[in-house]
Design an enzyme around this catalytic site. Structure first.
Site, PDB file in Angstrom:
ATOM      1  CG  ASP A 333      -0.858   0.210   0.102  1.00  7.60           C
ATOM      2  OD1 ASP A 333      -1.403  -0.887   0.021  1.00  7.60           O
ATOM      3  OD2 ASP A 333       0.389   0.439   0.543  1.00  7.60           O
ATOM      4  CD  GLU A 370      -4.253  -2.830   1.637  1.00  2.00           C
ATOM      5  OE1 GLU A 370      -4.241  -4.015   1.089  1.00  2.00           O
ATOM      6  OE2 GLU A 370      -3.298  -2.198   1.802  1.00  2.00           O
TER       7      GLU A 370
END
Length: 694
Positions: A333, A370
């Protein structure tokens, strides 16, 4: 802490014949025979003294960590046995937390919630893995399925009630059969590390359903375990998680974890101290020149992976999940936040990335970035180094624009974009990844993810509807490239529903026919709706959970997705495993609607929204043909001619016959099995994709 310090007995003495160790960090067994010792070690360089408080014999005790080595306080602790709760306490220090919360061990293998007070738990890792082996599915064959442990099974009518929403439920035979029947190869789980709910959500009576608010990077979230496992204790929770992985592996499915190493649940500096802030605030978190938190995550703090001990924490955590839980890979993330240098610039040669590449265990896992955060220069898609794959937001935006935003413009008399950008994405977005030395398998293609509209909602809403989140609809993206097809939200208009269903099939077909690695968001294959909520992070209810009671259109969406995955698998079966990592291995030929090679003018003409894609193999064979019609009316086309094929070195002197295997036009799909020869005329439905087997 719940127990006052005056109830804790005086410190326990350690004999001189025992030596504690500054490594491994955390709590580990140290005794032999009847010694019953545990070694405790915690990184806290700014603290003069640290005690460990723990359960022993039904009461809380304390012991000092007498030794200090390179910022690590460590000591031997008699009576701290597996299953005991514990925490660290800064003794006579200004860093002592204002509350009575014992500081959670950053290396705790389990964490429990005692009415809002969080305790580390000493857990030993024994588990019978039997003959478990990592599936090690090549990137070429990988199909990711992003799902939530709880939401995937919470409403499934065929699962026993006690298993719904749990690790055990996710690996139940009913669920495994579903995954295999659909055709995915890897479940990518939203965060399963122990996480907390942000204060503002608690005030609203909501929770952080997605789980992107980690407190413990080594501890599974106990809330996803069955009631039976929770009542049996933390070791049973870990065993349930491991059993889930073992069963998924037995079915040939990989397990990818979504991990959040960019920030912690401690939030901004004035929020509750739970662990890191009380132990080593200056080391763990990024600060500006004024001593304030430097936040590139939007969550109040950012972990500083320029610090060796913080990188060690992350690498130790990754290695632990691979070695002790047999995890196959990770999706990071806000990965850019992990790779910013001391000047706050993204560095593709950052020490963290170098450490990962050099680690013999972590480097062998699937690594997915990401590739952005919320700081300056935060968009870095295509810039991560070899060994990584990136979420490809360009693919997402281009596919949405072509099939939804353009359709809306065309419907209202405007113009759309040419087919060139869509074709580039279908071909693997080579130009995006070439600069980093990577091929097309570095592209994680997706249309939707956990954040944003679902696939069905992209076709049904022009605007977000996040009122239930308690932020007056201010949260969530305002620009989604969506199109409601004339009616906002629910409708009984059959024509509108048909148009939405076709658009969803077009998007799914684009995803699954493209080069690169596809990621399906759980529920998109079932026509899942969140009723226009494009930021359902705090909706732990039917809004987010998968609904398994389907209408006819939803059933059709599942069948279409399954057929597309089988077509994809059939095509890839004839390709080398390097496919399509090298340009010469991308056997794609492009033709216009007249069956002749596309010209440069046709590629750039916004009115030219029809293209034919011929897929071949190294042997020179033709595996399939995909025809894309992005216009609002059916198009008469000519299949690629024998001459055009011969000019490309395909087909020899004989023509080819193409058999229709799927079309996103529901009316035309009734012709499945029809055969069309090279150079013959064919009709492609309006705003549709047709797929042929050669």
């Amino acid at each position: 802490m719940a127990e006052s310090t005056d109830k804790i007995p005086t410190e326990l003495r350690i004999g001189p014949d025992h030596l504690s160790r500054p490594f491994p960090l955390g709590v580990s067994g140290a005794g032999t025979g009847s010694d019953g010792l545990a070694n405790a070690a915690v990184f806290a360089p700014g603290l003069k003294a640290v005690d460990i408080h723990f359960e022993a014999g039904g009461r809380w005790r304390s012991a000092p960590l007498r030794e200090l080595t390179d910022g690590v306080h460590h000591g031997l602790v008699p009576g701290l046995a597996p299953g005991s709760r514990y925490g660290f306490w800064p003794r006579a220090s200004a860093a002592q937390p204002a509350s009575r919360q014992l500081l959670v061990d950053p290396y705790a293998r389990a964490i429990t919630d005692d009415g809002g007070l969080y305790r580390s738990v000493f857990v030993e890792p024994e588990f019978d893995w039997g003959e478990d082996r990592l599936p090690r599915i090549p990137w070429r064959d990988t199909v990711l399925y992003e799902c939530h442990v709880k939401g995937q099974t919470m409403l499934h009518p065929q699962l026993p009630a006690g298993l719904r929403g749990t690790y055990a439920g996710l690996a139940h035979p009913v669920m495994i059969e579903y995954f295999l029947n659909l055709g995915i190869t890897a479940v990518q789980l939203l965060p399963v590390h122990f996480h907390l709910d942000e204060p503002h959500l608690q005030e609203l009576g909501l929770s952080n359903y997605w789980g992107y608010n980690t407190l413990g990077f080594f501890a599974p979230h106990e809330g996803y375990a069955t009631a039976k496992a929770r009542s049996a204790g933390p070791k049973a929770v870990l065993d349930e998680f491991k059993t889930m992985v073992k069963k998924l592996h037995e079915a040939g499915l990989e397990v990818i974890l979504d991990v959040v190493y960019n920030h912690t649940a401690e939030g901004g500096k004035h929020q509750q101290t739970y662990s890191f802030r009380g132990l080593a605030d200056k080391a763990y978190y990024r600060h500006d020149v004024h001593g304030n938190y430097l936040d590139t995550t939007g969550c109040g703090n950012t972990l500083d992976l320029n610090e060796p001990r913080v990188r060690q924490l992350v690498l130790d955590s990754l290695r632990y999940w691979i070695e002790e839980f047999h995890i196959d890979g990770f999706r990071f993330d806000l990965a850019v936040a992990l790779c910013r240098d001391r000047n706050n610039h993204f560095d593709p040669r950052h020490p963290f990335l170098a450490d990962v590449a050099a680690d013999p265990v972590v480097s062998q896992a699937k690594l997915i970035a990401e590739p952005w955060d919320v700081g300056p220069g935060g968009w870095q898609t295509g810039n991560f180094p070899e060994g990584w794959a990136d979420w490809n937001d360009r693919f997402r935006d281009t596919a949405r624009s072509f099939w939804l935003e353009d359709a809306n413009a065309l419907q209202h008399g405007g113009s759309g974009s040419s087919v060139a950008r869509l074709a580039s994405c279908i071909a693997g977005s080579a130009e995006v990844f070439a600069g980093s030395g990577r091929g097309k398998l570095a592209s994680i293609n997706y249309i939707t993810a956990h954040d944003g509209f679902t696939l069905a909602d992209l076709t049904a809403f022009d605007r977000k509807h996040n009122e239930d989140n308690g932020e007056e609809n201010r949260d969530g993206s305002n620009y989604n490239r969506s199109y409601n097809h004339g009616v906002e939200g629910a409708t009984g208009d059959g024509a509108v529903l048909d148009a939405r269903a076709r658009a969803a099939r077009n998007l799914m077909a684009t995803l699954l026919l493209s080069l690169g690695v596809p990621m399906i968001t759980a529920g998109d294959e079932l026509g899942k709706t969140q009723h226009g909520n494009n930021n359902a992070y705090c909706q732990d209810n039917e809004t987010s959970w998968l609904n398994w009671v389907l209408d006819d259109r939803q059933e059709q969406m599942f069948r279409t997705t399954r057929r597309l995955l089988r077509i994809r698998k059939s095509f890839l079966a004839n390709q080398p495993y390097s496919y399509p990592s090298k340009e010469q291995s991308s056997y794609l030929l492009w033709f216009n609607e007249c069956g002749e090679p596309m010209t440069q003018d046709q590629w750039t003409d916004p009115a030219s929204r029809t293209v034919q894609l011929l897929m071949g193999s190294p042997s020179g064979s033709i595996d399939g043909l995909v025809v894309i019609n992005g216009r609002l009316e059916p198009r008469k086309i000519l299949m690629p001619s024998t001459g055009a094929l011969r000019d490309f070195g395909v087909g020899g002197s004989h023509g080819r016959t193409f058999e229709l295997v799927l079309t996103t036009s529901e009316h035309d799909d009734r012709r499945r099995g029809a055969r069309v020869a090279s150079g013959e005329r064919e009709i492609i439905g309006a705003n549709a994709i047709s797929i042929y087997r050669a």
